[in-house]
Each structure stands twice: as structure tokens, then as C-alpha cells.
Scaffold this motif. Sequence first.
Motif, short mmCIF file in Angstrom:
data_model
loop_
_atom_site.label_atom_id
_atom_site.label_comp_id
_atom_site.label_asym_id
_atom_site.label_seq_id
_atom_site.Cartn_x
_atom_site.Cartn_y
_atom_site.Cartn_z
N UNK A 5 41.70 44.32 40.30
CA UNK A 5 41.52 45.63 39.78
C UNK A 5 40.13 45.56 39.10
N UNK A 6 39.53 46.73 39.06
CA UNK A 6 38.14 46.79 38.47
C UNK A 6 38.01 47.73 37.25
N UNK A 7 39.10 47.28 36.04
CA UNK A 7 38.75 47.95 34.95
C UNK A 7 37.30 47.90 34.11
N UNK A 13 40.57 39.49 38.87
CA UNK A 13 41.67 39.27 39.75
C UNK A 13 42.67 38.68 39.04
N UNK A 14 44.04 38.74 39.14
CA UNK A 14 45.16 38.08 38.59
C UNK A 14 45.82 37.38 39.74
N UNK A 15 45.93 36.06 39.26
CA UNK A 15 46.52 35.28 40.44
C UNK A 15 48.08 34.62 39.62
N UNK A 16 48.79 33.95 40.49
CA UNK A 16 50.10 33.43 39.95
C UNK A 16 50.67 32.66 41.05
N UNK A 24 43.99 35.40 34.61
CA UNK A 24 42.89 36.49 34.99
C UNK A 24 41.95 35.78 35.18
N UNK A 25 41.17 36.32 36.26
CA UNK A 25 39.59 35.54 36.60
C UNK A 25 38.63 36.74 36.55
N UNK A 26 37.45 36.26 36.61
CA UNK A 26 36.30 37.03 37.03
C UNK A 26 35.70 36.15 38.26
#
Length: 89
Positions: A5-7, A13-16, A24-26
Amino acid sequence: RGASRFPNGKQTVATGGDDRTLRFWQPLSGRLLRFARLDHEIAAAAWDTAGDSVFAALTSGALVRISLETAKVSSVQETKTPITELLFQ
């Protein structure tokens, strides 16, 4: 299992994974912003339409919301049948 997502003009980026965390990453810098520990593994995940939170369906059948700003986990719903897919439009 991931979603992007680009808020606010920032790429997030979200990874699980199987380690029961949602991160949550940049991605351009590779920087980890924050993470949330969950009670069960993630079966599916999707950003909400505003890009403020990720909804995650856990293998236990629970649906939780994880805030991008705080990584706070909130329970949304418990089901008897596992959720395998999420979609927001």
C-alpha cells in the motif's frame, strides 16, 4: 503472504509468515518499521481500503486488524471455519 500500500506517499509493504508475525516494511530501504506478534499463523492478509490497517485471517479462524501506525492487534471476528481469502474493494 503479503500486501503493499502507498499511504501518504510512502511505500509500505506488510508481510506475514509461519513465525506468527506481521511486519511492516519500507521496501526501498529494506527498513522494518514495526511488527505485531499474533496468536496463530496467518492464512490470508489484505489492506483496508484506507491503507491504515491490515486485516489478517489466522489459521485459528480469527480475523484481526493490525494498525499500520502502532502495530496494535484488535480482534474483529471469530469463526468456526478458517478464512482462506480476504478482499477489500
